[in-house]
Design a protein around this motif. Sequence first.
Motif, PDB file in Angstrom:
ATOM      1  N   MET A 194      10.698 -95.496 -30.952  1.00 30.51           N
ATOM      2  CA  MET A 194      11.130 -95.631 -32.437  1.00 30.51           C
ATOM      3  C   MET A 194      12.660 -95.875 -32.522  1.00 30.51           C
ATOM      4  SD  MET A 194       9.763 -92.296 -33.560  1.00 30.51           S
ATOM      5  CE  MET A 194      11.287 -90.800 -32.931  1.00 30.51           C
ATOM      6  N   TRP A 195      12.982 -96.384 -33.403  1.00 33.18           N
ATOM      7  CA  TRP A 195      14.676 -96.919 -33.106  1.00 33.18           C
ATOM      8  C   TRP A 195      15.204 -95.462 -32.688  1.00 33.18           C
ATOM      9  CZ3 TRP A 195      16.788-101.180 -34.017  1.00 33.18           C
ATOM     10  CH2 TRP A 195      18.483-101.203 -34.268  1.00 33.18           C
ATOM     11  N   SER A 196      15.415 -94.121 -33.356  1.00 27.52           N
ATOM     12  CA  SER A 196      15.812 -93.021 -32.980  1.00 27.52           C
ATOM     13  C   SER A 196      15.549 -92.075 -33.469  1.00 27.52           C
ATOM     14  CB  SER A 196      17.404 -93.326 -33.279  1.00 27.52           C
ATOM     15  OG  SER A 196      18.012 -92.926 -35.136  1.00 27.52           O
ATOM     16  N   GLU A 197      15.979 -90.963 -32.730  1.00 29.60           N
ATOM     17  CA  GLU A 197      15.637 -89.571 -33.038  1.00 29.60           C
ATOM     18  C   GLU A 197      15.728 -89.835 -34.960  1.00 29.60           C
ATOM     19  OE1 GLU A 197      16.881 -86.039 -31.234  1.00 29.60           O
ATOM     20  OE2 GLU A 197      17.629 -87.273 -29.460  1.00 29.60           O
ATOM     21  N   ASP A 198      16.608 -89.976 -35.644  1.00 28.00           N
ATOM     22  CA  ASP A 198      16.990 -89.891 -37.293  1.00 28.00           C
ATOM     23  C   ASP A 198      16.555 -91.653 -38.127  1.00 28.00           C
ATOM     24  OD1 ASP A 198      18.655 -87.816 -36.225  1.00 28.00           O
ATOM     25  OD2 ASP A 198      20.442 -88.191 -35.636  1.00 28.00           O
ATOM     26  N   THR A 199      16.116 -92.041 -37.159  1.00 29.26           N
ATOM     27  CA  THR A 199      15.443 -92.998 -38.187  1.00 29.26           C
ATOM     28  C   THR A 199      14.184 -93.950 -37.434  1.00 29.26           C
ATOM     29  OG1 THR A 199      17.916 -94.108 -38.316  1.00 29.26           O
ATOM     30  CG2 THR A 199      15.484 -95.362 -38.520  1.00 29.26           C
ATOM     31  N   PRO A 200      12.918 -92.807 -37.827  1.00 31.79           N
ATOM     32  CA  PRO A 200      11.737 -92.794 -37.608  1.00 31.79           C
ATOM     33  C   PRO A 200      10.821 -95.076 -37.722  1.00 31.79           C
ATOM     34  CG  PRO A 200      11.910 -90.921 -39.499  1.00 31.79           C
ATOM     35  CD  PRO A 200      13.680 -91.491 -38.792  1.00 31.79           C
ATOM     36  N   THR A 201      10.321 -95.760 -37.245  1.00 33.20           N
ATOM     37  CA  THR A 201      10.477 -96.270 -37.476  1.00 33.20           C
ATOM     38  C   THR A 201       8.847 -97.000 -36.734  1.00 33.20           C
ATOM     39  OG1 THR A 201      11.470 -97.739 -35.024  1.00 33.20           O
ATOM     40  CG2 THR A 201      12.682 -97.625 -37.476  1.00 33.20           C
ATOM     41  N   VAL A 202       8.109 -97.398 -36.867  1.00 33.92           N
ATOM     42  CA  VAL A 202       7.280 -98.399 -37.179  1.00 33.92           C
ATOM     43  C   VAL A 202       6.819 -99.955 -36.410  1.00 33.92           C
ATOM     44  CG1 VAL A 202       4.413 -98.774 -37.833  1.00 33.92           C
ATOM     45  CG2 VAL A 202       5.560 -96.585 -38.033  1.00 33.92           C
ATOM     46  N   ALA A 386      -3.735-100.860 -42.628  1.00 39.90           N
ATOM     47  CA  ALA A 386      -3.931 -99.872 -41.491  1.00 39.90           C
ATOM     48  C   ALA A 386      -2.450-100.340 -40.940  1.00 39.90           C
ATOM     49  CB  ALA A 386      -4.852-100.706 -40.446  1.00 39.90           C
ATOM     50  N   LEU A 387      -1.866-101.048 -41.328  1.00 44.14           N
ATOM     51  CA  LEU A 387       0.171-100.739 -40.649  1.00 44.14           C
ATOM     52  C   LEU A 387       0.379 -99.552 -42.214  1.00 44.14           C
ATOM     53  CD1 LEU A 387       2.774-101.514 -39.568  1.00 44.14           C
ATOM     54  CD2 LEU A 387       2.626-103.141 -41.006  1.00 44.14           C
ATOM     55  N   LYS A 388      -0.087-100.359 -43.448  1.00 43.04           N
ATOM     56  CA  LYS A 388       0.943 -98.813 -44.201  1.00 43.04           C
ATOM     57  C   LYS A 388      -0.186 -97.604 -43.745  1.00 43.04           C
ATOM     58  CE  LYS A 388       0.507-102.301 -48.312  1.00 43.04           C
ATOM     59  NZ  LYS A 388       0.145-102.202 -49.395  1.00 43.04           N
ATOM     60  N   VAL A 424      -3.461-105.212 -33.836  1.00 39.83           N
ATOM     61  CA  VAL A 424      -2.809-104.490 -33.075  1.00 39.83           C
ATOM     62  C   VAL A 424      -1.422-103.192 -33.843  1.00 39.83           C
ATOM     63  CG1 VAL A 424      -1.263-103.996 -31.016  1.00 39.83           C
ATOM     64  CG2 VAL A 424      -2.798-105.687 -31.253  1.00 39.83           C
ATOM     65  N   LEU A 425      -1.541-102.092 -33.942  1.00 37.07           N
ATOM     66  CA  LEU A 425      -0.530-101.566 -34.646  1.00 37.07           C
ATOM     67  C   LEU A 425       0.055-100.588 -33.366  1.00 37.07           C
ATOM     68  CD1 LEU A 425      -3.248-101.862 -36.697  1.00 37.07           C
ATOM     69  CD2 LEU A 425      -0.933-100.680 -38.254  1.00 37.07           C
ATOM     70  N   PHE A 426       1.063 -99.769 -34.007  1.00 41.39           N
ATOM     71  CA  PHE A 426       1.795 -99.488 -33.205  1.00 41.39           C
ATOM     72  C   PHE A 426       2.606 -97.546 -33.496  1.00 41.39           C
ATOM     73  CE2 PHE A 426       3.018-103.497 -31.990  1.00 41.39           C
ATOM     74  CZ  PHE A 426       2.389-103.626 -30.497  1.00 41.39           C
ATOM     75  N   LEU A 427       2.377 -96.791 -32.599  1.00 42.95           N
ATOM     76  CA  LEU A 427       2.448 -95.352 -33.852  1.00 42.95           C
ATOM     77  C   LEU A 427       3.067 -95.150 -31.743  1.00 42.95           C
ATOM     78  CD1 LEU A 427       2.167 -92.704 -34.372  1.00 42.95           C
ATOM     79  CD2 LEU A 427       0.091 -92.399 -34.101  1.00 42.95           C
ATOM     80  N   GLY A 428       4.115 -94.975 -31.358  1.00 47.42           N
ATOM     81  CA  GLY A 428       5.248 -94.208 -30.929  1.00 47.42           C
ATOM     82  C   GLY A 428       6.629 -93.343 -30.810  1.00 47.42           C
ATOM     83  N   ILE A 429       6.551 -92.597 -31.007  1.00 48.98           N
ATOM     84  CA  ILE A 429       8.328 -91.448 -30.887  1.00 48.98           C
ATOM     85  C   ILE A 429       8.762 -91.705 -29.761  1.00 48.98           C
ATOM     86  CG2 ILE A 429       6.447 -90.025 -32.067  1.00 48.98           C
ATOM     87  CD1 ILE A 429       7.001 -89.327 -28.366  1.00 48.98           C
ATOM     88  N   SER A 430       8.938 -92.682 -28.538  1.00 47.13           N
ATOM     89  CA  SER A 430       9.821 -92.291 -27.669  1.00 47.13           C
ATOM     90  C   SER A 430      11.087 -93.089 -28.629  1.00 47.13           C
ATOM     91  CB  SER A 430       9.496 -93.175 -26.203  1.00 47.13           C
ATOM     92  OG  SER A 430      10.791 -92.971 -25.441  1.00 47.13           O
TER      93      SER A 430
END
Length: 470
Positions: A194-202, A386-388, A424-430
Amino acid sequence: MSQPVDSAVSAVRTYIEQHRATFLDDLTEWLRIPSVSAQPDHAPDVRRSADWLAAALTATGFPTAEVWPTRGAPAVYAEWPSSDPGAPTVLVYGHHDVQPAAREDGWHSEPFEPLVRDNRMYARGAADDKGQVFFHTLGVRAHLATTGRTAPAVHLKLLIEGEEESGSPHFRTLVERHADRLAADVVIVSDTGMWSEDTPTVCTGMRGLVECEIRLHGPDQDIHSGSFGGAVPNPATAVARLVAALHDEHARVAVPGFYDGVVELTDRERELFAELPFDEREWLRAASSHATGGEAGYSTLERVWARPTAEVNGIGGGYQGPGSKTVIPSSAMVKLSFRLVAGQDPDHIEKAVRDWVAGRIPDGIRCEIAFSPATRPCLTPLDHPALKSVARAMGRAFGTPVRFTREGGSGPAADLQDVLGAPVLFLGISVPSDGWHAPDEKVELDLLLKGAEAAAHLWDDLAEHWRRVP
């Protein structure tokens, strides 16, 4: 009867918190296995890692969990069919191999003895990628426990490869061999951030990659620059001229046909990029650079995420030692890489580069050009259902609307899109501070659990909003 959104979120969060300790104990056990695919001495450990994961997936409830051999390191495949035959099929991709790591590299703790400090887990693979693979086991259990289901709302498959950190040399062959079993409506990649801890992104896309090495040969040996200079072609000069001609005055790639098919950024995508809290000075510090540069007319993020590039990765030829040696070298070389965006075809780029190089080689210079296996770009449109679903699931986990990014790098997930024909979609939290490939790699434990929450919400959302036509 379905639960209201707020109670569903609360139920998932409570389940995950109640099972946090066991989840982290199991992850710790897996992280202790030094599954370094790049080092032959660790081949037994990579196999042990695959066996461990297959057993863990079986314990999670997957009725099918198999270790798939390749000519290199093994992958793990698991499948859990939904009780609803019309449910979409989802394939989750990740990898269980890790980068090399040793205490003497600068680690403050043993890289394969996980340490929890300040609500962070330090270990090689904690973020890249074992932690992000493993949160799916907790996520699917939370999904089942809080919905009363005995099987996921989607047909759920996992493919966890064992050679990603070694360039995935056998991955495409593996996917082609098992294409029928891997068939899916959508691929979810959990090897991202993700962008940052405070800015979750897909993330909505990754660039592709074409690499080549060009070697130019002139005289059969180094020759005296006084006796022959100015009268025979110099391969080092030819390489320099080739590199100088690679871009025009606007930093656009000057290879004819290079931009054929490029999918241009939409106005909406540019607006979304501009909404991100981007600090260019901080970005330059992270880049260890003193200025930005690149194709005219685009912002820094647009250049990194959504524009194709040509870069010189290495160049050499002639005498490199101390003092002088007045020779015309017999050979010179340059290594080039081309990052591609949606709409570009690697085969077309290879041909365009070959033709461009051939047209610039002077008489008396022999050229050899070798290309490495290419990676295709992938991009999911912002309006894809699916992205939504991914964005809604992340939003429920984090309690805030998510924003959108792309990834400037490249990865083997594009092979899944190419072979399976699935988006292909992305689900990550790093987050960037997790230090992938660096000493003291870590994962933020709260974010890791948010990943499990997002996965728990995602399967219901996909089943509800994206149903296949029988």
